[in-house]
Design a protein around this motif. Structure first.
Motif, mmCIF file in Angstrom:
data_model
loop_
_atom_site.group_PDB
_atom_site.id
_atom_site.type_symbol
_atom_site.label_atom_id
_atom_site.label_comp_id
_atom_site.label_asym_id
_atom_site.label_seq_id
_atom_site.Cartn_x
_atom_site.Cartn_y
_atom_site.Cartn_z
ATOM 1 N N ALA A 83 38.326 30.807 31.313
ATOM 2 C CA ALA A 83 37.317 31.667 30.699
ATOM 3 C C ALA A 83 35.920 31.428 31.262
ATOM 4 C CB ALA A 83 37.308 31.468 29.189
ATOM 5 N N GLU A 84 35.646 30.231 31.775
ATOM 6 C CA GLU A 84 34.324 29.939 32.326
ATOM 7 C C GLU A 84 34.260 30.146 33.835
ATOM 8 O OE1 GLU A 84 32.050 26.576 30.990
ATOM 9 O OE2 GLU A 84 33.244 26.414 29.171
ATOM 10 N N GLY A 85 35.347 30.602 34.408
ATOM 11 C CA GLY A 85 35.328 30.931 35.825
ATOM 12 C C GLY A 85 36.193 30.020 36.668
ATOM 13 N N GLY A 86 36.367 30.434 37.917
ATOM 14 C CA GLY A 86 37.165 29.673 38.863
ATOM 15 C C GLY A 86 38.488 30.342 39.161
ATOM 16 N N LEU B 86 34.418 34.991 38.687
ATOM 17 C CA LEU B 86 33.028 34.532 38.754
ATOM 18 C C LEU B 86 32.278 34.980 37.508
ATOM 19 C CD1 LEU B 86 30.407 33.461 40.098
ATOM 20 C CD2 LEU B 86 30.152 35.746 41.108
ATOM 21 N N ARG B 87 31.727 34.025 36.786
ATOM 22 C CA ARG B 87 30.811 34.317 35.684
ATOM 23 C C ARG B 87 29.454 33.766 36.091
ATOM 24 N NH1 ARG B 87 33.118 33.857 29.639
ATOM 25 N NH2 ARG B 87 31.207 35.075 29.388
ATOM 26 N N ALA B 88 28.488 34.640 36.257
ATOM 27 C CA ALA B 88 27.173 34.196 36.699
ATOM 28 C C ALA B 88 26.587 33.170 35.751
ATOM 29 C CB ALA B 88 26.230 35.396 36.833
ATOM 30 N N GLU B 89 26.786 33.365 34.445
ATOM 31 C CA GLU B 89 26.142 32.501 33.459
ATOM 32 C C GLU B 89 26.746 31.104 33.401
ATOM 33 O OE1 GLU B 89 28.599 33.715 29.398
ATOM 34 O OE2 GLU B 89 26.687 34.699 29.826
ATOM 35 N N SER B 90 27.966 30.916 33.895
ATOM 36 C CA SER B 90 28.596 29.595 33.827
ATOM 37 C C SER B 90 28.938 29.046 35.210
ATOM 38 C CB SER B 90 29.867 29.657 32.963
ATOM 39 O OG SER B 90 30.787 30.607 33.466
ATOM 40 N N LEU C 133 34.338 39.750 39.020
ATOM 41 C CA LEU C 133 32.962 39.288 39.175
ATOM 42 C C LEU C 133 32.120 39.794 38.008
ATOM 43 C CD1 LEU C 133 32.456 40.182 42.969
ATOM 44 C CD2 LEU C 133 33.590 38.170 41.977
ATOM 45 N N ASP C 134 31.503 38.868 37.292
ATOM 46 C CA ASP C 134 30.646 39.219 36.173
ATOM 47 C C ASP C 134 29.186 39.043 36.585
ATOM 48 O OD1 ASP C 134 29.686 39.912 33.703
ATOM 49 O OD2 ASP C 134 30.151 37.996 32.749
ATOM 50 N N GLU C 135 28.500 40.166 36.816
ATOM 51 C CA GLU C 135 27.099 40.209 37.237
ATOM 52 C C GLU C 135 26.840 39.333 38.465
ATOM 53 O OE1 GLU C 135 24.484 39.639 33.918
ATOM 54 O OE2 GLU C 135 25.495 41.154 32.701
ATOM 55 N N PRO C 136 27.557 39.579 39.559
ATOM 56 C CA PRO C 136 27.378 38.755 40.762
ATOM 57 C C PRO C 136 25.994 38.900 41.379
ATOM 58 C CG PRO C 136 28.669 40.707 41.273
ATOM 59 C CD PRO C 136 28.520 40.667 39.774
ATOM 60 N N GLY D 146 39.293 45.697 52.887
ATOM 61 C CA GLY D 146 40.101 45.957 54.074
ATOM 62 C C GLY D 146 41.199 44.940 54.280
ATOM 63 N N GLN D 147 41.074 43.786 53.615
ATOM 64 C CA GLN D 147 42.101 42.738 53.679
ATOM 65 C C GLN D 147 42.978 42.755 52.429
ATOM 66 O OE1 GLN D 147 40.402 38.844 54.797
ATOM 67 N NE2 GLN D 147 38.643 39.942 55.625
ATOM 68 N N ARG D 148 43.058 43.914 51.785
ATOM 69 C CA ARG D 148 43.940 44.149 50.637
ATOM 70 C C ARG D 148 43.539 43.315 49.425
ATOM 71 N NH1 ARG D 148 49.524 42.829 52.972
ATOM 72 N NH2 ARG D 148 50.247 43.389 50.875
ATOM 73 N N CYS D 149 42.246 43.296 49.151
ATOM 74 C CA CYS D 149 41.756 42.676 47.925
ATOM 75 C C CYS D 149 41.414 43.746 46.901
ATOM 76 C CB CYS D 149 40.507 41.834 48.207
ATOM 77 S SG CYS D 149 40.839 40.334 49.153
ATOM 78 N N GLN D 150 41.522 43.384 45.640
ATOM 79 C CA GLN D 150 41.157 44.265 44.533
ATOM 80 C C GLN D 150 40.076 43.577 43.708
ATOM 81 O OE1 GLN D 150 44.273 45.087 41.672
ATOM 82 N NE2 GLN D 150 43.185 46.821 40.769
ATOM 83 N N PHE D 151 39.052 44.350 43.314
ATOM 84 C CA PHE D 151 37.927 43.806 42.568
ATOM 85 C C PHE D 151 37.742 44.555 41.250
ATOM 86 C CE2 PHE D 151 36.976 42.523 46.860
ATOM 87 C CZ PHE D 151 36.284 41.323 46.750
ATOM 88 N N VAL D 152 37.376 43.814 40.208
ATOM 89 C CA VAL D 152 36.861 44.385 38.970
ATOM 90 C C VAL D 152 35.510 43.717 38.757
ATOM 91 C CG1 VAL D 152 37.236 44.849 36.530
ATOM 92 C CG2 VAL D 152 39.204 44.607 38.067
ATOM 93 N N ILE D 153 34.441 44.519 38.668
ATOM 94 C CA ILE D 153 33.084 43.976 38.690
ATOM 95 C C ILE D 153 32.268 44.548 37.541
ATOM 96 C CG2 ILE D 153 30.977 43.713 40.062
ATOM 97 C CD1 ILE D 153 32.652 44.256 42.564
ATOM 98 N N ALA D 154 31.702 43.671 36.722
ATOM 99 C CA ALA D 154 30.727 44.069 35.716
ATOM 100 C C ALA D 154 29.344 43.857 36.323
ATOM 101 C CB ALA D 154 30.884 43.228 34.449
ATOM 102 N N THR D 155 28.516 44.897 36.342
ATOM 103 C CA THR D 155 27.257 44.790 37.072
ATOM 104 C C THR D 155 26.177 45.692 36.497
ATOM 105 O OG1 THR D 155 26.244 44.959 39.277
ATOM 106 C CG2 THR D 155 27.936 46.576 38.737
#
Length: 251
Positions: A69-72, A106-110, A165-168, A189-198
């Protein structure tokens, strides 16, 4: 099983979720009105005002997918302060037919806490190879906040992976946000998927993505040019002196 190249195709709110009477996080309209949320195989953005629920939803996705929950990565299991909600318990995760090779939350705050955990683990006797080697070999605490963020994106992230990514943008200058945008495209392009809060209008300009807006209306798909982030930034940069006069009550 849904045939898709997404690692996570969509999330669904279970019918048994305690929506009524509402308790947090179901007091948030974006969470209470959630039924199903298809995710883009490349990039999905969650946007909205502070307190709208976008980070709460991203956190639930991360925990439900097996991340700390705190990232990693999935290998991290530490808790400085357990503040995450139980939302992940009320979500159903529709995965694609392919499993990601790796992933990261990634959690920016932690991120400071995560950096400290890396140093703690690397200081333990017999712990080898050092985790920091995956981050370029230099202590994240010995870099500026922005440098450590960029190190994560450039050194730690690799292909065929699922990233949340949370507010990267929190630690990044506009120029570094552009660098992140370029790196994001390389990884897609290297077959990655992202979910980003920003909140960043720079990041959410990424093409061929879905933008979901969280707000009093609930959660809905929105065009980039219709987001408040884009419109406010555009209007300010078009005439900053007038905008300042309005804000300062001079007009």
């Amino acid at each position: 099983m849904l045939k898709t190249r997404s690692y996570l195709a969509e999330i669904q709110l279970k019918p048994s979720a305690p929506v009524e009477p509402p308790v947090f996080p179901f007091t948030l309209p974006a969470i209470r009105s959630l039924e199903r949320l298809p995710l883009h195989p490349n990039v999905t953005f969650l946007v909205g005002e502070n307190g709208s629920g976008k980070s709460t939803l991203l956190e639930a996705i991360a925990v439900g997918m097996g991340f700390n929950a705190e990232g990693g990565s999935r290998n991290f299991n530490f808790a400085t302060f357990a503040s995450h909600s139980s939302l992940h318990e009320h979500l159903r995760f529709v995965r694609g037919y392919e499993r990601p090779r790796d992933g990261f939350f990634l959690r920016a705050e932690s991120f400071y806490n995560l950096s400290s955990e890396i140093e703690r683990l690397d200081s333990e006797p017999g712990f080898s190879p050092p985790i920091i080697n995956s981050f370029g070999g230099k202590s994240l605490h010995q870099q500026s906040h922005g440098e450590s963020f960029l190190t994560l994106f450039m050194e730690r992230f690799g292909g065929q992976s699922f990233y949340m990514l949370d507010e990267p943008e929190a630690a990044l200058s506009p120029q570094r946000q552009l660098a992140l945008l370029s790196r994001l495209h390389d990884l897609v392009g290297q077959r990655c998927q992202f979910v980003i809060a920003t909140h960043s209008p720079i990041l959410m300009a990424y093409p061929n993505a879905i933008i979901y807006e969280c707000g009093a209306h609930g959660i809905r798909e929105i065009a980039y040019e219709d987001t408040e982030h884009y419109r406010v930034t555009r209007d300010f940069l078009a005439n900053p002196s007038r905008m300042l006069r309005v804000l300062m009550g001079e007009e």
